[in-house]
Design an enzyme around this catalytic site. Structure first.
Site, PDB file in Angstrom:
ATOM      1  N   MET A 169       2.616  -3.528   1.765  1.00  0.00           N
ATOM      2  CA  MET A 169       1.221  -3.926   1.493  1.00  0.00           C
ATOM      3  C   MET A 169       0.901  -5.271   2.140  1.00  0.00           C
ATOM      4  O   MET A 169       0.227  -6.098   1.542  1.00  0.00           O
ATOM      5  CB  MET A 169       0.976  -4.019  -0.028  1.00  0.00           C
ATOM      6  CG  MET A 169       1.250  -2.721  -0.751  1.00  0.00           C
ATOM      7  SD  MET A 169       1.329  -2.904  -2.541  1.00  0.00           S
ATOM      8  CE  MET A 169       2.948  -3.609  -2.777  1.00  0.00           C
TER       9      MET A 169
ATOM     10  N   ASP B 118      -0.713  11.106  -5.151  1.00  0.00           N
ATOM     11  CA  ASP B 118      -1.252   9.856  -4.608  1.00  0.00           C
ATOM     12  C   ASP B 118      -1.768  10.006  -3.189  1.00  0.00           C
ATOM     13  O   ASP B 118      -1.376  10.906  -2.468  1.00  0.00           O
ATOM     14  CB  ASP B 118      -0.105   8.844  -4.490  1.00  0.00           C
ATOM     15  CG  ASP B 118      -0.004   7.997  -5.719  1.00  0.00           C
ATOM     16  OD1 ASP B 118      -0.828   8.164  -6.624  1.00  0.00           O
ATOM     17  OD2 ASP B 118       0.912   7.149  -5.756  1.00  0.00           O
TER      18      ASP B 118
ATOM     19  N   LYS C 209      -5.063   6.110  -4.861  1.00  0.00           N
ATOM     20  CA  LYS C 209      -5.144   4.651  -4.901  1.00  0.00           C
ATOM     21  C   LYS C 209      -5.163   4.250  -3.454  1.00  0.00           C
ATOM     22  O   LYS C 209      -4.198   4.461  -2.744  1.00  0.00           O
ATOM     23  CB  LYS C 209      -3.877   4.055  -5.519  1.00  0.00           C
ATOM     24  CG  LYS C 209      -3.750   4.228  -6.981  1.00  0.00           C
ATOM     25  CD  LYS C 209      -2.567   3.383  -7.389  1.00  0.00           C
ATOM     26  CE  LYS C 209      -2.042   3.763  -8.743  1.00  0.00           C
ATOM     27  NZ  LYS C 209      -0.733   3.129  -8.971  1.00  0.00           N
TER      28      LYS C 209
HETATM   29  N1  SAH Z   1       6.293   3.644  -3.552  1.00  0.00           N
HETATM   30  C1  SAH Z   1       5.999   3.472  -2.152  1.00  0.00           C
HETATM   31  C2  SAH Z   1       5.280   2.171  -1.865  1.00  0.00           C
HETATM   32  C3  SAH Z   1       3.901   2.131  -2.416  1.00  0.00           C
HETATM   33  S1  SAH Z   1       3.118   0.603  -2.068  1.00  0.00           S
HETATM   34  C4  SAH Z   1       7.290   3.555  -1.363  1.00  0.00           C
HETATM   35  O1  SAH Z   1       8.369   3.555  -1.937  1.00  0.00           O
HETATM   36  O2  SAH Z   1       7.231   3.622  -0.150  1.00  0.00           O
HETATM   37  C5  SAH Z   1       2.126   1.030  -0.699  1.00  0.00           C
HETATM   38  C6  SAH Z   1       2.645   0.405   0.564  1.00  0.00           C
HETATM   39  O3  SAH Z   1       3.753   1.145   1.026  1.00  0.00           O
HETATM   40  C7  SAH Z   1       1.681   0.421   1.708  1.00  0.00           C
HETATM   41  O4  SAH Z   1       0.774  -0.643   1.638  1.00  0.00           O
HETATM   42  C8  SAH Z   1       2.611   0.256   2.884  1.00  0.00           C
HETATM   43  O5  SAH Z   1       3.027  -1.059   3.018  1.00  0.00           O
HETATM   44  C9  SAH Z   1       3.798   1.067   2.431  1.00  0.00           C
HETATM   45  N2  SAH Z   1       3.781   2.421   2.955  1.00  0.00           N
HETATM   46  C10 SAH Z   1       3.779   3.574   2.277  1.00  0.00           C
HETATM   47  N3  SAH Z   1       3.834   4.631   3.108  1.00  0.00           N
HETATM   48  C11 SAH Z   1       3.880   4.122   4.348  1.00  0.00           C
HETATM   49  C12 SAH Z   1       3.976   4.672   5.648  1.00  0.00           C
HETATM   50  N4  SAH Z   1       4.036   6.008   5.864  1.00  0.00           N
HETATM   51  N5  SAH Z   1       4.020   3.840   6.701  1.00  0.00           N
HETATM   52  C13 SAH Z   1       3.986   2.521   6.546  1.00  0.00           C
HETATM   53  N6  SAH Z   1       3.886   1.938   5.343  1.00  0.00           N
HETATM   54  C14 SAH Z   1       3.848   2.720   4.266  1.00  0.00           C
END
Ligand code: SAH
Length: 505
Positions: free
Chosen positions: A173, A36, A58
Site C-alpha cells: 500500500m 475482495d 475495498k
Molecule cells: N492480504 C494481501 C495484502 C492486502 S493489502 C496480501 O497478502 O497480499 C493491499 C496491498 O497489497 C496493495 O496496496 C498492494 O500493495 C498489495 N498487493 C496486493 N495484490 C497485489 C498485486 N497483485 N500486485 C502488487 N501489489 C499487490
C-alpha cells in the site's frame, strides 16, 4: 447450524493458479463466497454455481463496506448454517484484516479455519525476478505498511532499524505515500542509491515493473503515472532482476491469443503458448461426436484382416477408431496383418499410445504427403481402410483409387458446431482485444464463420493477426476473405508456436 464454518482463504497475489489446493477445496464446498477487490474473480469459478457471491470490495484503502459490516455479514451467514468462504487477496493474515475477522468470529462462537495464501510481496518478488533474500546481499526482509503514520506523530515503524540494516524492505500500500517513505529511509540513514522496484498487479498479465533508486523512484513513478496496487521492494537484491527476470521477458508476454481447436485438443497447444507468456483464450469451434451410424466402420473393423493398409490422418481419428475397436471386443491384435500409416508425428504418437507402431509417416504431414508416399508403392489391388471425419477431403481416397487400390472410407467421427462460444473469447473478439487468433484445421475457421456469420467474423478479426497451421487451413481462411499472417513451414503445433513467437518478437 451444523455445517456452519467460515474459511478465511488466501486467494494468492493475482495469478489464479497461485491459490492453494486447500483454498480450492473450501471454495468447492462454499454456500457463500465473500470476496475482495484484490482476489482474482476467476477463482469464483471454483465455487458451485448455486453459491451466493458477495463482493466486499475495498478499493485502495477506501472501505466500501466497513470492516465491522463484513464481519457481521460473515457471522450472519454462518449462523444460517452456511459454509462461508471469505476470499481475500494474497494471505489473509498479511495486511488483510484477517485477524480482526477471526476475532469477531471467535467472539460470536463461530468455527473458522484460516487457509494461507501467497502474499503479494512473495508473488511480486517471484514474478519480477527479485529474490527477497540472497546470501550475497541480505539475510533479512521486512514487510511494512506504506500507509502508516500520516497523522500519527509517533510512528509504529522503527525507521532507524529498517533503514540502517542492509535488509530488504517491502512496502504494501505504498504508491501514494512513496515519496514520503523514501525520504524517511534516507533521513534514517539508508543510502539514496539503494535500488528500488515497484511491481504493479504482480503475477497477472497486467504486471508492470518500474525500477530506480530510493532517490529517484518517486519521480519516475510520477512520470510514468504509476498507480496502485503495487508492492515496493527496496534493497540491493533488486539488481538481480536484470539477470533473473523470467516472467515479463518471455517472448509472448502480454499477448492475448485465441485458440480455436476442439475443446479436447486445445489444452496442449494452449500450454505451449502459455509457457511462452501468452494469455490464451480457448474458443472451441468444433465438437467431435460419434458418427450417425457405426455400421460401415463396424463392418470394416470386423474385416480388418482383409486390409493391407490402415490410414488415419488425425489424433481424433485414432481415438475414435480404437475406442470403437475396443467397444467391439477387439484389441490391437486385430491390426496384425495390416500396415499402418499416420499422417504426422502426433497421429503416430496416438497410435503408439494404443500399442501400435506406424509403418509409414510421410515427411510432408498432410494428405498430399500420404499420396506422395503411396505413389512410390505398387497399390494395384491393395485394400485400404481410411476411417475419417465426416468432412474430410476426398484427396486420399480419390488418388489412391487412381493408383489401383480399393479404398473404404467409413466415417469414424463427426465434427459439428458447438452450441456457443465461451463468453471470454467472444468478448475478446467483440472488443478486438486479442493480438492473434489461431486456426489449426479448415474446420476451425469454417465453423467460426458459421457461428458468427462471415461478415461479422471479418469485422471482428480486423487488426488481429491470423495464424494458420498450414496451406490447406490458410486456403480456407482466404476463401472466407481472411488474410493469413503466420503459416509455419512444417504443419505441427510446435512449428506454429515457433512461428507465432517469431512474428511477435
Ligand atoms: N492480504 C494481501 C495484502 C492486502 S493489502 C496480501 O497478502 O497480499 C493491499 C496491498 O497489497 C496493495 O496496496 C498492494 O500493495 C498489495 N498487493 C496486493 N495484490 C497485489 C498485486 N497483485 N500486485 C502488487 N501489489 C499487490
Amino acid at each position: 447450524m451444523n455445517n456452519a464454518i467460515v474459511y478465511l482463504v488466501g486467494a494468492g497475489p493475482g495469478d489464479p493458479a497461485l491459490i492453494t489446493l486447500r483454498g480450492v477445496e473450501c471454495l468447492q464446498r462454499a454456500d457463500v463466497v465473500v470476496y475482495d477487490y484484490l482476489a482474482n474473480e476467476q477463482l469464483l469459478n471454483h465455487a458451485p454455481e448455486s453459491a451466493e457471491r458477495i463482493y466486499a470490495g475495498k478499493i485502495g484503502g477506501r472501505h466500501n463496506q466497513d470492516q465491522e459490516e463484513i464481519s457481521r455479514l460473515l457471522i450472519e451467514k454462518a449462523q444460517q448454517g452456511k459454509v462461508v468462504v471469505r476470499l481475500k487477496g494474497g494471505d489473509p493474515f498479511v495486511f488483510g484484516r484477517g485477524g480482526e475477522e477471526c476475532e469477531a468470529l471467535h467472539e460470536a462462537g463461530i468455527p473458522f479455519e484460516v487457509v494461507p495464501g501467497v502474499t503479494a510481496a512473495i508473488g511480486a518478488a517471484a514474478y519480477a525476478g527479485i529474490p527477497l533474500t540472497h546470501r550475497d546481499f541480505t539475510a533479512s526482509v521486512a514487510f511494512v505498511t506504506g500507509q502508516e503514520g500520516k497523522d500519527k506523530d509517533e510512528s509504529a515503524i522503527d525507521w532507524d532499524r529498517l533503514s540502517l540494516g542492509g535488509g530488504t524492505v517491502v512496502f504494501y500500500m505504498g504508491v501514494t505515500t512513496l515519496r514520503r517513505n523514501m525520504q524517511r529511509m534516507i533521513q534514517h540513514g539508508r543510502s539514496a542509491d539503494t535500488p528500488v522496484a515497484l511491481v504493479r498487479w504482480a503475477t497477472t498479465v497486467c504486471q508492470q515493473v518500474l525500477t530506480g533508486t530510493i532517490a529517484d523512484i518517486a519521480d519516475r513513478a510520477e512520470a510514468a503515472g504509476f498507480k496502485p496496487p503495487a508492492i515496493t521492494i527496496v534493497g540491493e537484491v533488486v539488481t538481480l532482476r536484470e539477470k533473473l527476470r523470467w516472467y515479463d521477458s518471455r517472448p509472448l508476454c502480454g499477448r492475448k491469443i485465441i485458440v480455436t481447436r476442439a475443446a479436447e485438443q486445445a489444452g496442449e497447444f494452449a500450454t505451449k503458448l502459455a509457457t511462452r507468456g501468452a494469455t490464451v483464450l480457448e474458443c472451441p469451434t468444433i465438437r467431435l461426436v460419434e458418427p450417425e451410424s457405426w455400421q460401415l466402420l463396424d463392418i470394416a473393423i470386423r474385416e480388418l484382416p482383409g486390409y493391407d493398409w490402415l490410414i488415419l490422418t488425425s489424433v481424433n481419428a485414432v481415438r475414435f477408431f480404437f475406442n470403437r475397436l475396443v467397444a467391439l471386443g477387439l484389441d490391437a491384435r486385430a491390426l496384425a496383418g495390416c500396415k499402418i500409416c499416420a499422417v504426422g508425428p502426433k497421429t503416430a504418437d496416438a497410435f503408439r499410445g494404443f500399442g501400435v507402431r506406424p509403418d509409414l509417416v510421410p515427411s510432408d504431414y498432410k494428405a498430399e504427403g500420404i499420396v506422395d508416399e503411396f505413389s512410390r508403392l505398387d497399390l494395384k489391388g491393395a485394400k485400404i481402410l481410411f476411417p475419417k471425419a465426416d468432412k474430410a477431403r476426398e484427396i486420399i481416397p480419390c488418388e489412391l483409387k487412381r493408383m489401383g487400390a480399393h479404398v473404404d472410407g467409413p466415417v469414424a467421427y463427426r465434427n459439428i458446431l458447438p452450441d456457443r462460444l465461451p463468453p471470454e473469447a467472444l468478448f475478446a473478439l467483440e472488443k478486438r482485444s486479442a493480438d492473434c487468433i489461431t486456426f489449426t484445421s479448415s474446420s476451425t475457421v469454417q465453423n467460426l464463420a458459421a457461428m458468427l456469420g462471415e461478415e461479422l467474423l471479418l469485422d471482428m478479426l480486423k487488426g488481429v493477426t491470423v495464424a494458420s497451421i498450414g496451406p490447406i487451413t490458410s486456403k480456407s481462411c482466404r476463401e472466407l476473405g481472411l488474410r493469413v499472417d503466420i503459416e509455419p513451414e512444417i504443419y505441427t503445433l510446435d512449428a506454429l508456436t515457433a512461428a507465432i513467437e517469431a512474428h511477435f518478437s
